[in-house]
Each structure stands twice: as structure tokens, then as C-alpha cells.
Scaffold this active site. Structure first.
Site, PDB file in Angstrom:
ATOM      1  N   SER A 142      -0.028   8.960  -0.065  1.00 49.04           N
ATOM      2  CA  SER A 142      -0.517   8.171   1.067  1.00 49.04           C
ATOM      3  C   SER A 142      -1.959   7.733   0.804  1.00 49.04           C
ATOM      4  CB  SER A 142      -0.373   8.983   2.360  1.00 49.04           C
ATOM      5  OG  SER A 142      -0.650   8.189   3.483  1.00 49.04           O
ATOM      6  N   HIS A 184       3.672   4.309   2.728  1.00 45.43           N
ATOM      7  CA  HIS A 184       4.555   4.284   3.905  1.00 45.43           C
ATOM      8  C   HIS A 184       5.068   2.862   4.094  1.00 45.43           C
ATOM      9  CE1 HIS A 184       2.993   8.272   5.085  1.00 45.43           C
ATOM     10  NE2 HIS A 184       1.801   7.781   4.804  1.00 45.43           N
ATOM     11  N   GLU A 211       8.100   5.975   1.479  1.00 45.22           N
ATOM     12  CA  GLU A 211       7.888   7.418   1.591  1.00 45.22           C
ATOM     13  C   GLU A 211       8.811   8.174   0.638  1.00 45.22           C
ATOM     14  OE1 GLU A 211       8.296   8.434   5.700  1.00 45.22           O
ATOM     15  OE2 GLU A 211       6.426   7.426   6.269  1.00 45.22           O
TER      16      GLU A 211
END
Length: 285
Positions: A142, A184, A211
Site C-alpha cells: 500500500s 488498492h 489488493e
């Protein structure tokens, strides 16, 4: 910057082995993204340093990664909890980064990573080791993945991110000069955000990571790992892009943007901007 080391950006929410089913546990141990990180770092004896600086709950995040890597049999995992910029100059942090086989950046806010680590002693050590050591690994999920690039997406709402100025860019750690990474990507609908970044920097490649999906990047070759997709945005052949002359808030248009959709085992060559697709009969990575 030419690098010899290995970079592993991850799209966030990677499997940490918490499911109780035996089948899931075996898949996590033998196929999961953290398994690949362990293997690239040298196996169960590798020195892995987790840096949860991006997170608003760094203690909890550190504990989660200690548990996940322990499930994989890793014996030497340390959490380096950097809360302020001065922590990146401390001797204990320098010693940990110097001895590590692998650095793992957590998710959260990527600007925290660049503000507290960028340009510090440990950042310089990471850069030097990436340039000179072919078995040194830096992984990030992330925010930790997004901070790897030189031109870093710092923010921007997905719903209006294809208007001039809707995507906020900032300088990242500079491990990957050729790429812009968003994470994401599928789950949060960030197609417009990456496209807006590529409109601003059309000479770069945009990578949107779903993800539980990542890439092992070494010698300019990106191998997809995990359960989802990697979307590659190549603006090299764009024929219409007025980002540089439009007013802030103006809707933008891009024509002839090349988009690739990659999955587990596929390879993307950064230098040649070329895709090699995993044969159907091959085993998944």
C-alpha cells in the site's frame, strides 16, 4: 538510478495467514506474497526489518507482521518503529538497516514515510545497498509500495481524479525512477487517479496494483505475484494530452493510452515496455 537489488511493491491487504482453514494456511505458507518476500530475502534465516512508519497504529501493525512471518518460519524479524525523523538517524536504526536482508514497509500514509525517512541516514543506506547488492530486498505494501517511486501519488479522490490538479504528487524515496505506483487499485476504483498521474508524467509507466497482488522487480523485469491483477499504463504513444496547458479543475482527455492487464506469473519488461504472458499450462507463482 540503476539498481541491482530486488523491489517488491504490493497492492495492500496482502494475506497474512490469519484464516483458520488448513488449506488456506498451506497456500499462505507455500504461495502467499509474504512467502515470496521470505524466499527473495534468503529464506527462514533472513534478517527482516519491518517499518510501520506509515501506519496510524504502528505497534499493532508490527505485531501482525511478526506473527505472519513467524507462521512462515522466519526466525529473525525485527520491527523498527520510526515515529519522527530523528529516529532515522539513530545508530540502532542504522545498524538494523545495514544488517538487514529485507526491509518491509507497511501501509498507511505514504507521506509519513517520505517525511520521516526520505533523505535521512537510513534512506541513503537503502539506496546504496539497492545499487550494489543483488540480494538486498525492499518490500512495501500500500503506502509502502507507493513511496518506492520518485514521482509519488500523495493523494486524490478516485471519483474526480481525471481533472487537472485532482491528483496530488510528491517526491517519493526514488527506488523506482521509471514508475508511478497506485495500490488498492481495483477495490478503490483508482483508474482515473493513475491516468491523471501519467498525464502529468507521460514518460513514466503507471502500475495499478490490486489488493493481495504484487510484483517482484529485479533487473528491470516485473513478475506478478498474488491473487489479483496488475494494470500497466503506458503513455509513450499518447496522441492527445493537454495536461500541461489546462487550468486547474478542467476535465482532461487522453488518447491512445496503452493499458495492459497482467496476472500471476506474467512478466513486464520496464526498459522495453513489453509483456510476457505466463503459458496456460504453467504453474502459478
Amino acid at each position: 538510478m540503476a539498481i541491482k537489488g530486488i523491489l517488491i511493491p504490493i497492492g495492500g491487504n496482502e494475506d497474512k495467514g490469519k484464516n483458520d482453514s488448513e488449506k488456506h494456511t498451506l497456500e499462505f505458507i507455500d504461495e502467499g506474497i509474504l512467502y515470496h518476500i521470505k524466499q527473495q530475502a534468503g529464506g527462514q534465516h533472513a534478517n527482516i526489518v519491518v517499518i510501520p512508519t506509515a501506519s496510524s497504529i504502528p505497534e499493532e501493525v508490527g505485531i501482525n507482521y511478526l506473527a505472519a512471518f513467524s507462521t512462515l518460519g522466519c526466525e529473525n524479524v525485527t520491527v523498527l518503529d520510526i515515529r519522527k525523523r530523528e529516529d532515522s538517524e539513530q545508530q540502532n536504526a542504522i545498524d538494523l538497516i545495514t544488517a538487514a536482508n529485507c526491509i518491509m514497509f507497511s501501509g498507511g500514509d505514504q507521506s509519513k514515510i517520505t517525511n520521516k525517512i526520505g533523505g535521512t541516514a537510513i534512506h541513503h543506506i537503502m539506496m546504496e545497498r539497492l545499487q550494489n547488492e543483488d540480494d538486498f530486498v525492499i518490500a512495501g505494501t500500500s503506502a509502502g509500495a507507493m513511496a518506492m517511486t520518485n514521482e509519488m501519488i500523495a493523494g486524490g479522490r478516485a471519483v474526480d481524479a481525471f481533472t487537472k490538479g485532482a491528483v496530488t504528487m510528491y517526491k517519493g524515496l526514488g527506488f523506482l525512477e521509471e514508475l508511478i505506483i497506485d495500490t488498492h487499485f481495483i477495490q478503490r476504483g483508482r483508474f482515473g487517479r493513475v491516468t491523471g498521474a501519467i498525464a502529468k508524467f507521460p514518460h513514466l509507466l503507471g502500475f495499478g496494483l490490486a489488493e493481495d497482488t504484487g510484483m517482484i522487480i529485479k533487473n528491470g523485469q516485473c513478475v506478478v505475484i498474488g491473487s489479483g491483477m496488475v494494470i500497466v499504463f503506458d503513455g509513450n504513444q499518447i496522441t492527445h494530452n493537454k495536461e500541461d496547458i489546462l487550468d486547474i479543475g478542467t476535465p482532461m482527455t487522453i488518447a491512445n493510452l496503452t493499458v495492459h492487464v497482467l496476472s500471476n506469473g506474467d512478466v513486464f519488461d520496464i526498459k522495453h515496455r513489453a509483456v510476457s504472458v505466463l503459458p496456460l499450462e504453467a504453474d502459478f507463482i
